[in-house]
Design an enzyme around this catalytic site. Structure first.
Site: not given
Ligand code: GLC
Length: 804
Positions: A360, A494-496
């Site tokens: 990404r 948003n990885d989190t």
């Protein structure tokens, strides 16, 4: 107001004048093939091809700023019975200086300092395509009497497996060895290797001057069983070093040069090389070459010319100096750095292999560098598409040396989905950006394997680039949850936010919408009406679903969890509104005008601060494994309500699409690091590059930036500024001119190189509008639209645009 330096735009540098910056400020040299970063006090982290598996210098970022890190230079003069030993780079000896300047340049760092009547002027760089870090050091006696001077450049090596260096303190030192190669004319090449690489890959330190003696063992160099310190190495109180060739232990390279007696005003030039090659023999031609000052001058001039070419793609003159500095120099530079290093190696991304080249991230990086470095962008696209799976989804990251690809953080939670729902869709934005910039449509027919390999290690299936893109769309088209929205997978951008399987992501829905728009434009360009129609239908379907189920009254929600409950809704206690949920429905073309306006107003009233727009609010206050990584941060930090700069640019782009030039520019300026030079003690990171995040207003240290350099902020701020605020956008059919600027601007100028022609564009704004064009004249001829034709022939053109 404390400042640590200033912008020198004429020389394309930022000049640090006080070495005691709040955190280290760095700059990059070379490329991933050979290079790394230099901090502003002469420490260097250098690697070749991969910082995890082929690291050369030992730079421990977490040590205090005053400590030796990786490399330094010592100078010494005799003072009675002792030597006065100091580093002209300030660290690690911390002597008082009369002058200290670190010039952060494009592809080089230059330190100019004066200590004890001695001026040192050192330029660090890697020649284009080179396999060595050059330090071109000019030392001048500024005093009135002659000076006897010694110079000792030093590097501390790491085992190439950078993590092993810290996890095994027996195996590593048992293997590390050094050998000296003395040449008949008195020069020395000090070679270093772990035993297993002795016959295949060696590091070396050498110079252009006679070396009387050297040291390769850290314990010998520091002395007293290492109770001698880097700030005052005991061996430098001896006339000569021990000439010890290390058989094990902590290896360093230190070359002692007796520079002799320098007359007042006299300068000596010492050129060092820290390099890597298959063998000493293989290294010798380059070593000899760069011992010649004229060759070093030439390599430096070539580097300069590279940056002339790079920057020539887009040069702007606007009424805003901070914008000009960034667009014309530092933001463009940062885009190239992110293209090269992805999120792999910085002061914050430590390059030990936990992250490689991100699918990404790099896809977005391509978009920021494609106008200036199309060839490198295409090479990276090939690699990225090579880790896309047959299903159309993508591996999250890969190691650039081995090309082994991994699923990223998802691997830590095997019960969770093992893909990120957005990754593969970014490649569509990147490939189409490349095609619009270059017109290289043959790339679409290039055959690239999918990631899966058979038992023989060979790929089991390949497809054209166009197939890869279509599969990316097809994956998301089929990977839907109960609302008909894309499943979240392990996470989206948003990885989190890591919700239980079954959760849906509005971000991915919108990215899919944007990707579909790109695919529709591409299909139309290729005359494939059937495909265009199919994708238009898909776009319409998703638009309907998003608007049916995701409008919360004043803004869009951002997720539905596995139980169908919304996140980013006023029903929630924390995380009531997420910024991407508002900007992206505009970027995707899903939001009707009234909703777009409402969503942007909600961003302004609920998420904007004087130092940037927060990612979401209010922050979660306590760890909640059901929400995932976001709750590991205190409120106001990083993804938990911090100012995640990357996403500010999407709001800015959305504002320009909505025609709000004043707001777009206000948002642009409030995060521009170049306008923080005077308040840098609060911000702390480099004023010449974007950081990834700033602590938000729920955090007591509101305004503190971290994770500078390697962030999608680089690419998107460059795109937002050049293509949306200044509004000069490549399309398949030409350059579109569609600025959206503050109404107070009288106009601006841009020189843009596009498909081989140069456009000198002058935009005037006599009516004081934010958007809209009433006249566009190309080479004296009035046009009916705002699309500049493609010339492709090296020609130059004048373009007059009148807004109104
Ligand atoms: C980091 C990652 C990026 C991710 C972002 C938000 O910047 O590099 O891939 O999208 O964090 O979680």
């Amino acid at each position: 107001m404390k400042t640590y330096g200033y912008f020198d735009d004429a020389n394309r540098e930022y000049v640090i004048t006080d070495p005691r910056t709040p955190v280290k400020w760095i700059n990059y040299v070379g490329t991933l093939n050979f290079g790394g970063f230099i901090d502003h006090t002469g420490g260097a982290l250098i690697c070749a091809q991969d910082p995890a598996l082929n690291r050369i210098s030992r730079y421990v970022a977490q040590l205090p700023s005053s400590e030796f890190k990786g490399t330094t230079l010592y100078l010494r003069t005799r003072e009675g019975e002792r030597y006065r030993v100091f580093s002209p780079y300030f660290v690690p000896t911390l002597d008082p200086y009369d002058r200290y300047e670190c010039h952060v340049g494009l592809g080089y760092t230059r330190v100019v300092s004066e200590f004890y009547g001695i001026r040192t002027d050192s330029t660090f760089f890697v020649p284009l395509g080179g396999q060595q870090l050059i330090q071109d050091i000019k030392i001048t006696n500024l005093g009135e009497s002659p000076l006897v001077l010694d110079a000792i450049p030093v590097v501390e090596y790491t085992h190439p497996d950078a993590l092993k260096q810290f996890t095994n303190a027996d195996w590593v030192p048992q293997t590390m060895q050094s050998r000296a190669h003395r040449e008949p004319d008195g020069k020395v090449v000090l070679v270093q290797f772990p035993f297993m690489l002795r016959d295949s890959r060696v590091n070396y330190l050498t110079s252009n001057l006679v070396v009387r003696c050297f040291e390769s063992d850290r314990a010998h160099f520091l002395g007293d069983h290492e109770y001698g310190a880097w700030a005052a190495p005991l061996s430098l109180q001896e006339d000569e070093l021990s000439c010890y060739e290390a058989l094990r232990g902590d290896n360093i390279g230190a070359l002692l040069h007796h520079l002799g007696r320098l007359k007042p005003g006299q300068t000596v030039r010492l050129i060092t090389q820290l390099g890597q090659a298959a063998s000493l023999r293989a290294a010798l031609p380059a070593i000899r070459r760069y011992r010649e000052p004229a060759e070093v001058n030439r390599a430096f001039a070539e580097l300069h010319a590279f940056w002339d070419r790079y920057l020539a793609a887009y040069q702007a003159e606007t009424p805003d100096a901070a914008m000009n500095t960034m667009v014309n120099i530092h933001n463009a530079h940062q885009c190239y750095i992110t293209l090269t290093w992805s999120r792999y190696l910085s002061l914050y991304q430590l390059g030990y292999g936990a992250r490689g080249i991100g699918f990404r991230d790099s896809s977005q990086d391509v978009m920021g560098a494609v106008a200036s470095a199309p060839g490198e962008a295409r090479d990276l696209l090939r690699k990225l598409l090579g880790v896309q799976k047959r299903s159309g989804a993508a591996m999250h990251q890969f190691n650039p040396l081995t090309m082994a690809a991994e699923v990223g953080d998802a691997a830590e939670r095997p019960e969770a989905p093992q893909y990120y729902s957005d990754d593969h869709l970014w490649s569509i934005l990147a490939v189409t950006a490349y095609l619009k910039e270059t017109g290289d449509f043959a790339f679409l027919d290039e055959v690239i394997p999918y990631f899966e390999k058979g038992r023989d290690g060979q790929p089991v299936e390949s497809g054209t680039v166009l197939d890869h893109l279509r599969r990316a769309i097809a994956f998301t088209h089929a990977d839907l949850g109960v609302h008909g929205l894309p499943l979240l997978g392990f996470a989206d951008w948003n990885d989190t936010i890591n919700l239980r399987k079954g959760a849906e992501s509005l971000f991915t829905a919108n990215l899919y919408g944007r990707a579909l728009q790109e695919m529709i434009a591409l299909a139309e360009q290729r005359g494939d009406r059937g495909l265009a129609r199919q994708y238009r239908t898909q776009h319409g379907e998703m638009k309907l679903r998003v608007n049916e189920c995701a409008w919360d009254g004043e803004w869009y929600v951002s997720y539905f969890d596995a139980d169908g409950q919304p996140l980013g809704s006023r029903k929630n206690q924390a995380g009531q509104i997420h910024v991407n949920g508002q900007s992206w429905p505009i970027l995707s073309g899903f939001a009707p005008n009234d909703r777009a306006e409402a969503a942007l107003s909600a961003v302004r009233s609920r998420l904007n601060t004087s130092k940037g727009i927060k990612l979401s609010a209010p922050g979660y206050n306590g760890f909640d494994p059901l929400k995932g990584g976001i709750t590991t941060y205190p409120p106001g930090a990083k993804e938990n309500g911090g100012i995640f700069l990357h996403t500010n640019l999407w709001v800015i782009i959305a504002e320009t699409l909505a025609g709000h030039g004043d707001r777009a520019f206000e948002y642009y300026s409030q995060i521009n690091p170049a306008s923080k030079n005077d308040t840098i003690d609060e911000y702390e990171c480099e004023p010449y590059v974007y950081a990834q995040n700033i602590l938000g207003d729920e955090h007591p240290q509101f305004g503190l930036a971290r994770n500078s350099w390697l962030s999608g902020t680089a690419s998107w701020s460059y795109q937002a500024a050049t293509q949306y605020i200044l509004g000069i956008r490549p399309t398949y059919r030409g350059l579109q001119i569609d600025p959206c600027i503050p109404h107070t601007w009288p106009g601006f100028r841009v020189v843009r190189r596009f498909r081989g022609a140069v456009y000198h564009i002058v935009v005037s704004n006599p009516d004081g509008v934010c958007k809209g064009i009433k006249r566009c004249v190309v080479d004296g001829e009035e046009r009916t639209d705002n699309l500049l034709p493609i010339f492709e022939d090296g020609s130059e053109h004048t373009v007059e645009v009148v807004m109104g």
